[in-house]
Design an enzyme around this catalytic site. Structure first.
Site, PDB file in Angstrom:
ATOM      1  N   ASP A   1     -10.652  -6.086  -0.438  1.00 40.13           N
ATOM      2  CA  ASP A   1      -9.872  -5.379   0.579  1.00 40.13           C
ATOM      3  C   ASP A   1      -9.322  -6.429   1.537  1.00 40.13           C
ATOM      4  O   ASP A   1      -9.665  -7.621   1.448  1.00 40.13           O
ATOM      5  CB  ASP A   1     -10.776  -4.377   1.300  1.00 40.13           C
ATOM      6  CG  ASP A   1      -9.990  -3.266   1.994  1.00 40.13           C
ATOM      7  OD1 ASP A   1      -8.750  -3.346   2.045  1.00 40.13           O
ATOM      8  OD2 ASP A   1     -10.635  -2.324   2.496  1.00 40.13           O
TER       9      ASP A   1
ATOM     10  N   ASP B   1       0.864  -1.186   0.000  1.00 45.22           N
ATOM     11  CA  ASP B   1       0.000   0.000   0.000  1.00 45.22           C
ATOM     12  C   ASP B   1       0.893   1.225   0.000  1.00 45.22           C
ATOM     13  O   ASP B   1       1.454   1.580   1.036  1.00 45.22           O
ATOM     14  CB  ASP B   1      -0.884   0.029   1.248  1.00 45.22           C
ATOM     15  CG  ASP B   1      -1.981  -1.012   1.230  1.00 45.22           C
ATOM     16  OD1 ASP B   1      -2.904  -0.867   0.425  1.00 45.22           O
ATOM     17  OD2 ASP B   1      -1.906  -1.952   2.038  1.00 45.22           O
TER      18      ASP B   1
ATOM     19  N   HIS C   1     -12.405  -1.464   9.126  1.00 43.60           N
ATOM     20  CA  HIS C   1     -11.428  -2.267   9.859  1.00 43.60           C
ATOM     21  C   HIS C   1     -12.037  -2.810  11.154  1.00 43.60           C
ATOM     22  O   HIS C   1     -11.598  -3.835  11.675  1.00 43.60           O
ATOM     23  CB  HIS C   1     -10.190  -1.425  10.217  1.00 43.60           C
ATOM     24  CG  HIS C   1      -9.349  -1.061   9.042  1.00 43.60           C
ATOM     25  ND1 HIS C   1      -9.575   0.069   8.295  1.00 43.60           N
ATOM     26  CD2 HIS C   1      -8.276  -1.677   8.478  1.00 43.60           C
ATOM     27  CE1 HIS C   1      -8.683   0.145   7.326  1.00 43.60           C
ATOM     28  NE2 HIS C   1      -7.882  -0.902   7.408  1.00 43.60           N
TER      29      HIS C   1
END
Length: 430
Positions: free
Chosen positions: A333, A148, A262
């Site tokens: 994700d 990332d 998250h």
């Protein structure tokens, strides 16, 4: 620095290329054409013509190219196909650790986080070990080595950990000219590739709502969908020019949500029409600009599939492909996130995601369990082998295409790491 100069020169040349040109075109007259008569036939008599080549997909290869890789995936052992759709996390900085994982589980790739990065030499050795593992498995396509790197607070290869250039947050791209954004992302890609990476989970295509957005914030280019779209398209073009695969995230948009995926499953209550006016605008622009990957967010879109995360929803994947025309690799994700707690264990999540339409699984909590669950589901008939072949084949096609992009961008060396400071500073000025 030489690699970055070559990429920027390629930008200039591309700007002079006819918009009707196709990859591999030489610009030479076709049968029955003259270089001096605008392509008119020199004779009125019929002249045999060669059918034009099939047009490339938005992200590069042709549909036939991708289908060829899907056909090749059908010839893989089931275990190989199951491993090919997984990108795993790992612990530590020993290059042998991820390489052994690739060999053991036939993994499609590896993702690096800050804890996996100790020095430039160590990251390069890690990339080399991972590619050697893929070669040991008999692959003639690269293994994914990813991270990332968005800039700002989400940047694994940063100057804080080594000689890499530190980039500003992507929020600067919303007001910057497209040329500045392209050059910054191309420069970032050069440093990534010089470090052994070939894939970046960027740019962030979310449209933020400002302070009420607890997750995305300055990772987004703008609160204005059109500004965000222009920045995303330019970023995709920059990564492509630098020879690195990019990924739009987090489909269909996380910037308007006040719950962090998250920790829990955020719910998107807007209608599809409202999403089209705001959240989906940058995704459409990035797809048209040639993004090879779209990352599916763990977001409950009530208009599509109430109660189901988009990353696990066939309706969300269908919308991405049928309404936005995306033909590349759909990646989830991170699968360790709290939004997926209700789905089950790593195996349940893997089977659900691939069955829904995912092509790549990012960071299952237990990659061995995820791979075995895919094998068991195909053998039990609860997951179609053709669906797995399609997913694995798309990944293989994408990685084969990355070698083309890298070749077009030109060679890199460790000396290119740190060469992006001028481009990063230019972006930071906005």
């Amino acid at each position: 620095m030489a690699a970055l100069t070559a990429v920027l020169t390629a930008f200039a040349l591309a700007a002079c290329t006819s918009p009707t040109g196709t990859p591999g075109s030489t610009g030479t007259p076709g049968p029955g054409e003259s270089a001096t008569n605008g392509g008119a036939a020199t004779s009125s008599s019929p002249t045999p013509t060669t059918p034009p080549p099939p047009p490339p997909l938005a992200w590069g290869p042709t549909e036939a190219d991708v289908q060829g890789w899907i056909d090749e995936a059908a010839g893989l052992d089931l275990a190989e196909a199951a491993g090919q759709v997984i990108i795993a996390r790992y612990s530590g900085t020993d290059p042998a650790t991820p390489a052994d994982l690739v060999r053991k589980l036939d993994l499609g790739g590896i993702v690096l986080f800050a804890g996996n990065i100790a020095s430039l030499d160590q990251v390069i050795a890690t990339g080399e070990a991972i590619q050697a593992a893929g070669e040991d498995l008999g692959r003639d396509w690269p293994t994914i080595v990813s991270a990332d790197d968005e800039g700002g607070r989400v940047q694994r290869l940063s100057g804080a950990r080594g000689p890499w250039t530190t980039f500003p947050s992507f929020s600067h791209a919303g007001d910057a000219p497209a040329k500045v954004v392209r050059e910054a992302m191309a420069a970032m890609a050069i440093e990534q590739r010089a470090s052994g990476l070939n894939t970046d989970f960027a740019p962030d295509a979310d449209v933020t709502i400002g302070p009420a957005d607890p997750t995305i914030g300055d990772r987004s280019a703008s609160e204005d969908p059109d500004k965000a779209a222009a920045a995303v398209a330019a970023a995709v073009e920059g990564f492509t020019a630098g020879g690195v695969l990019s990924s739009l995230k987090h489909f269909p948009g996380h910037g308007a949500l006040t719950v962090d995926s998250h920790k829990a499953l955020p719910v998107q209550e807007d209608t599809t029409a409202e999403l089209e006016e705001r959240d989906l605008v940058p995704f459409r622009a990035g797809i048209e600009a040639g993004a090879p990957m779209v990352m599916m967010g763990h977001i409950d879109v009530e208009a599509w599939d109430p109660g189901v995360p988009a990353s696990m929803s066939a309706a969300a994947y269908d919308y991405l492909r049928e309404e936005l025309g995306f033909t590349g690799v759909a990646i989830t994700d991170g699968l360790e996130m709290g939004a997926l707690d209700a789905i089950g264990d790593a195996g349940d999540i893997a089977v659900t995601a691939i069955g829904a339409g995912a092509d790549l699984l990012l960071g299952p909590t237990d990659p061995a369990l995820a791979r075995q669950a895919l094998i068991d589901a195909v053998e039990a008939g609860t997951l179609d082998r053709d669906r797995l072949n399609e997913a694995a084949g798309r990944v293989m096609a994408m990685m084969d295409w990355q070698t083309h992009l890298a070749s077009e961008a030109g060679p890199v060396s460790p000396a290119d790491v740190g060469s992006a400071k001028e481009a990063a500073a230019a972006l930071a000025g906005y």
